[in-house]
Enzyme design. Structure first.
Site, PDB file in Angstrom:
ATOM      1  N   LYS A 100      41.524  49.393  43.914  1.00  0.00           N
ATOM      2  CA  LYS A 100      41.808  48.232  43.067  1.00  0.00           C
ATOM      3  C   LYS A 100      42.717  48.694  41.936  1.00  0.00           C
ATOM      4  O   LYS A 100      42.353  49.544  41.127  1.00  0.00           O
ATOM      5  CB  LYS A 100      40.526  47.631  42.494  1.00  0.00           C
ATOM      6  CG  LYS A 100      40.777  46.473  41.534  1.00  0.00           C
ATOM      7  CD  LYS A 100      39.465  45.826  41.123  1.00  0.00           C
ATOM      8  CE  LYS A 100      39.740  44.696  40.134  1.00  0.00           C
ATOM      9  NZ  LYS A 100      39.628  45.131  38.745  1.00  0.00           N
ATOM     10  N   GLY A 161      35.896  40.297  30.522  1.00  0.00           N
ATOM     11  CA  GLY A 161      34.723  40.347  29.658  1.00  0.00           C
ATOM     12  C   GLY A 161      34.576  39.198  28.685  1.00  0.00           C
ATOM     13  O   GLY A 161      33.619  39.159  27.908  1.00  0.00           O
ATOM     14  N   ALA A 187      37.953  38.598  36.604  1.00  0.00           N
ATOM     15  CA  ALA A 187      37.908  38.578  35.137  1.00  0.00           C
ATOM     16  C   ALA A 187      37.699  37.175  34.585  1.00  0.00           C
ATOM     17  O   ALA A 187      38.301  36.204  35.051  1.00  0.00           O
ATOM     18  CB  ALA A 187      39.161  39.182  34.511  1.00  0.00           C
ATOM     19  N   GLY A 188      36.842  37.109  33.575  1.00  0.00           N
ATOM     20  CA  GLY A 188      36.639  35.886  32.812  1.00  0.00           C
ATOM     21  C   GLY A 188      35.423  35.068  33.191  1.00  0.00           C
ATOM     22  O   GLY A 188      35.021  34.173  32.444  1.00  0.00           O
ATOM     23  N   ASN A 209      31.529  41.376  36.763  1.00  0.00           N
ATOM     24  CA  ASN A 209      30.818  42.507  36.173  1.00  0.00           C
ATOM     25  C   ASN A 209      30.057  42.085  34.916  1.00  0.00           C
ATOM     26  O   ASN A 209      28.838  41.982  34.915  1.00  0.00           O
ATOM     27  CB  ASN A 209      31.792  43.642  35.872  1.00  0.00           C
ATOM     28  CG  ASN A 209      31.124  44.945  35.486  1.00  0.00           C
ATOM     29  OD1 ASN A 209      31.751  45.988  35.409  1.00  0.00           O
ATOM     30  ND2 ASN A 209      29.810  44.951  35.245  1.00  0.00           N
ATOM     31  N   THR A 210      30.793  41.802  33.834  1.00  0.00           N
ATOM     32  CA  THR A 210      30.172  41.559  32.538  1.00  0.00           C
ATOM     33  C   THR A 210      29.163  40.421  32.568  1.00  0.00           C
ATOM     34  O   THR A 210      28.083  40.526  31.971  1.00  0.00           O
ATOM     35  CB  THR A 210      31.250  41.261  31.481  1.00  0.00           C
ATOM     36  OG1 THR A 210      32.166  42.359  31.432  1.00  0.00           O
ATOM     37  CG2 THR A 210      30.640  41.060  30.109  1.00  0.00           C
TER      38      THR A 210
END
Length: 260
Positions: A100, A161, A187-188, A209-210
């Site tokens: 990635k 994040g 993301a986001g 993830n976050t």
């Protein structure tokens, strides 16, 4: 119905999990198991995959025999650093060439540096890496990365994040409609509804993830994300109704009692 195939492997789960920000490797493993995912991404510059013999190794908790381990170049700001990181990951993972690619512009927003990303993608494809690439939500850039030979394009929904969700649904939908490779929102995502929206837009998957690792209960949130991705994909395939500016009764008009 397009199957999710990456690097010639078919995936039944359309959810990819990141491995950062968890309190320990035990929690990481529990969340991954609850999510039902089959691919996890690992920051090579930050996570121990065996390069530090004195520390815990993530691969002792998440087996490459069960999951696709997707090394990423998080923390890289130039094409050269990203390529060097990919070469290190290939050594650590016994020659695996699926990576990635992330090349960041600056540390505040963590938006991708598109000039360096395009350079790195070209360099890595020439070195026979299979590149899943983090990019902006610009449809033109996404297509250019596909034309370079990237395995899939991964537009951001919003800043890494941030938990803001998908800011520009039109652009994501445009990327999906023009792509002949998988499109995975990266993301986001802040909560399950964001993941569902990404899938309703026609994306092939979501990387999270976050939103999971920093939830009050990461394992429960991982389970919620699993169901959100499935629900969003089903809704996309089913086809949503058209949005209209007036009401439309769900019951038939015939047989109404009018009082006449």
């Amino acid at each position: 119905m397009r199957e999710l195939i990456i690097n010639k492997r078919k995936y039944s789960s359309r959810l990819i999990l990141g491995t950062g920000k968890y309190k320990d490797f035990e929690e990481t493993r529990s969340a991954i198991e609850a999510s039902g995912c089959e691919m996890v991404t690992v920051a090579i510059r930050r996570m121990n995959l065996g390069q530090d013999k004195a520390s815990k190794n993530l691969l002792d908790y998440i087996s490459p025999k069960k999951y696709t381990i997707l090394p990423n170049t998080a923390g890289c700001y130039t094409a050269e650093d990203a390529v060097r990181t990919c070469e290190i990951s290939k050594e650590l993972l016994n020659g695996e060439n699926l990576i990635k690619l992330e090349v960041l512009s600056q540390s505040k927003t963590l938006f991708p540096n598109i000039t360096e990303t395009l350079r790195a993608a070209e360099m890595l494809v020439k070195k026979d890496f299979r590149v899943m690439v983090y990019t902006t939500d610009d449809p033109i850039v996404a297509k250019e990365l596909e034309n370079i030979g990237c395995e899939c394009v991964m537009p951001l929904g919003s800043a890494i994040g941030s938990g803001i969700g998908i800011i520009n649904e039109y652009n994501i939908r445009e990327i999906v409609s023009n792509a002949s490779v998988p499109v995975i929102v990266d993301a986001g995502v802040g909560t399950a509804s964001d993941a569902s929206i990404a899938m309703e837009l026609g994306c092939d998957g979501v990387l999270i993830n976050t939103a999971i690792a920093c939830a009050k209960d990461p394992v429960m949130m991982a389970n919620a994300m699993k169901h959100a991705v499935i629900a969003g994909r089903d809704a996309f395939l089913a086809g949503r109704i058209e949005k209209i500016q007036s009401g439309s009764p769900s019951s038939p008009k015939s047989g109404l009692i009018t009082g006449e």
